[in-house]
Design an enzyme around this catalytic site. Structure first.
Site: not given
Ligand code: GLN
Length: 475
Positions: A76, A151, A175
Site C-alpha cells: 500500500k 481504503s 480498510s
Molecule cells: N473507511 C474508514 C475511514 O474512511 C476507514 C479507513 C481506514 O481504515 N483507513 O476512515
C-alpha cells in the site's frame, strides 16, 4: 485468484522454479490487467527482477532465502519504501522519496518476498471505495463497474486479480477487511501493537494497524508471522515475538464457543445476513458451539470513530505544510504559503476530516466531542471484555453491503461511512479481526464474513478463519 504464496516459496526454495520466472509471470498479469484496474500507483518491475535474481543466486549457492522466497508482494502506497515514491495517493506528497523502509517492508524483504509495486488507496487512507485517490479510482477485478472497497482498494484488487500473490494494507476503521470482503480475498487486521507501524504514514495513530491480504487464510497467516513481532522503533509495539499462526489454520474449531451478537446494528443486505447464518451453521457442523453475546455500545462506535479518527488525523496531517514534505505552492508570506499548499495538496475528504477533527479538539468543544468519544471507546472495550468472558471468537458480516457501483456513495459521506459499521469497533478496542470470503451476495459479488477475537488471540481467529474457508464457500 492469486497464486499461493506458500506454494511459490516452496518451489523457489527447492529450485523447482525461479523467482525470476515467478516475478515475470506476475509483471505480465500487471501489464495485461492494470491498465483497466489501476491497482498500482507505481510498478517496480526493474528492482523486482533484480531482487528475484538475487534470490535465485542464493538458492543456487545452497542458501535458504526465507519463508517468502520469491513471493511477489504489493505494498500500500502509505508505507515508506526507501528511495521509492510514497504518495498516500495524495498530491501533497508529490516527489517525496522516503529515506527509509517501513519495518514491515524490511521484514518482507528479509523473508525473501519481492515488492512488485505500490498500490492505490483513498487519499491518506480516508475512505471506503478508493474513489478518493488523486490518481483515479481502482476498479474491482470481479466486476470492473464496481468499487474494490477501501481504503486499501489497490492492495485488495492486486491480489484478487493475481497481480501479486499477497499484499499489505493498513486498517484504521476497516480498510483491510472491507476491501478484502468486496474483492473476495482474505484480509487481516492484527491486534494493535502486534505489527510495527514504523514507516506507516499516520492517519489515526491509536487505531492504525498494518496487515496482510492473501488468497487463502494460510497465506495470510504466513505473511503475518513474517511482519509481526516487537520493533523497538515503534513505542506502541508489543514486546513479544511474532506468534506462530500457520499451524493454527487447519486445527479446526471443535469445542470453540462462537459469539453471535444479539443486538448487532441492522442494515446488512439480506444476502449478507444469509451468508452469516450459513457461516454459523458451518462452524457448528465443524464442532463449535454458538453462544449469544450482547455489545450494547457497538451502535455508538461509528459516531465515536468519526470524532476520534479525524481528531488524530487533524493533528497528524499538520506536518504537511509545504516545508517538510512534498509539494509547496509559493505565496507572499509563510502563512499564505501554508494555506495555499494545503488547499491545493489535499482532496475534499481529507479537508473534511481535518475540519471535523480540528473542531472536535477545539477549546470549548473538546470535552463534549473528543472527550465523550473517548468514553464511548472505553464502553466498547468493556462490552467486548464481557462478551469474551463467555465466547472465544465472534462472527459478524465484514461489510453490510457488497461492492457498489462507482459514484454510488461519493456525494453522501454518511452512507459511505456506514460501510464500516461492523469493522470500526475492533479498531476502537485494539482487537484483531479478519475477513474471510464466504459465498456471494447481490449481483454475484463476494461476501466476507468477519471473525473477531480478543487481544492477541490471533491463533483462535485463524482457527475459525481456516474452518470457514474449509467449509468451502469461497468467493
Ligand atoms: N473507511 C474508514 C475511514 O474512511 C476507514 C479507513 C481506514 O481504515 N483507513 O476512515
Amino acid at each position: 485468484m492469486p497464486q499461493s504464496a506458500s506454494e511459490i516459496a516452496r518451489r523457489v526454495r527447492t529450485g523447482e522454479t525461479t523467482a525470476r520466472s515467478v516475478v515475470e509471470e506476475h509483471l505480465a498479469v500487471i501489464s495485461r490487467r492494470d491498465g483497466e484496474i489501476n491497482a498500482f500507483n507505481l510498478v517496480t518491475g526493474d528492482s523486482a527482477l533484480r531482487a528475484a535474481d538475487g534470490i535465485d543466486a542464493r538458492v543456487a549457492r545452497g542458501e535458504d532465502p526465507g519463508p517468502l522466497a520469491g513471493v511477489p508482494v504489493a505494498v500500500k502506497d502509505n508505507l515508506c519504501t526507501r528511495g521509492v515514491p510514497t504518495t498516500c495517493s495524495s498530491r501533497m506528497l508529490e516527489g517525496w522519496h522516503p529515506p527509509y523502509d517501513a519495518t514491515v517492508v524490511q521484514r518482507l524483504s528479509t523473508a525473501g518476498a519481492i515488492m512488485v509495486g505500490k498500490t492505490n488507496l483513498d487519499e491518506f487512507a480516508m475512505g471506503s471505495s478508493t474513489e478518493n485517490s488523486a490518481f483515479g479510482p481502482t476498479r474491482n477485478p470481479v466486476d470492473t463497474s464496481r468499487v474494490p472497497g477501501g481504503s486499501s482498494g489497490g492492495s485488495a484488487a492486486a491480489v484478487a486479480a493475481g497481480m501479486a500473490s499477497v499484499s499489505l494494507g493498513s486498517d484504521t476503521g476497516g480498510s483491510i477487511r472491507q476491501p478484502a470482503a468486496m474483492c473476495g480475498v482474505v484480509g487481516v487486521k492484527p491486534t494493535y501493537g502486534l505489527v510495527s507501524r514504523l514507516g506507516l504514514v499516520a492517519f489515526a495513530s491509536s487505531l492504525d494497524q498494518i496487515g496482510p491480504f492473501a488468497g487463502s487464510v494460510a497465506d495470510a497467516a504466513l505473511v503475518l508471522e513474517v511482519i509481526a513481532g516487537h520493533d523497538p522503533g515503534d513505542s506502541t509495539s508489543i514486546p513479544q515475538p511474532a506468534p506462530s499462526l500457520v499451524a493454527e489454520v487447519g486445527r479446526g474449531v471443535d469445542g470453540l464457543r462462537i459469539g453471535r451478537v444479539v443486538d448487532l446494528p441492522g442494515g446488512a443486505e439480506p444476502e449478507v445476513e444469509a451468508r452469516l447464518e450459513e457461516a454459523f451453521a458451518a462452524l457448528v457442523a465443524a464442532g463449535a458451539r454458538i453462544v449469544d453475546v450482547a455489545l450494547p455500545s457497538f451502535a455508538y462506535a461509528l459516531t465515536a470513530y468519526y470524532l476520534l479518527a479525524p481528531a488524530e488525523a487533524s493533528s497528524n496531517l499538520a506536518r504537511y505544510d509545504g516545508v517538510r514534505y512534498g509539494m509547496r505552492v509559493a505565496a507572499a508570506d509563510t502563512n499564505a504559503m501554508y494555506a495555499a499548499t494545503r488547499a491545493a495538496g489535499f482532496g475534499d475528504e481529507v479537508k473534511r476530516r481535518i475540519m471535523l477533527g480540528t473542531y472536535a479538539l477545539s477549546a470549548g468543544y473538546y470535552d463534549a466531542y473528543y472527550g465523550k468519544a473517548l468514553k464511548v471507546r472505553r464502553l466498547i472495550a468493556d462490552d467486548f471484555a464481557r462478551a469474551y468472558s463467555s465466547c472465544d471468537a465472534i462472527l459478524m458480516p465484514t461489510s453490510p453491503v457488497v461492492a457498489f457501483p462507482f459514484g454510488d456513495k461519493v456525494d453522501d459521506p454518511m452512507s459511505m461511512y456506514l460501510c464500516d459499521i461492523y469493522t470500526i469497533p475492533t479498531n476502537l478496542a485494539g482487537h484483531p479481526a479478519m475477513s474471510v470470503p464466504f459465498g456471494l451476495g447481490a449481483h454475484g459479488m463476494p461476501v466476507g464474513i468477519q471473525v473477531l477475537a480478543p487481544t492477541l488471540a490471533e491463533s483462535t481467529m485463524f482457527r475459525v478463519g481456516g474452518a470457514l474457508e474449509a467449509a468451502g464457500r469461497g468467493a
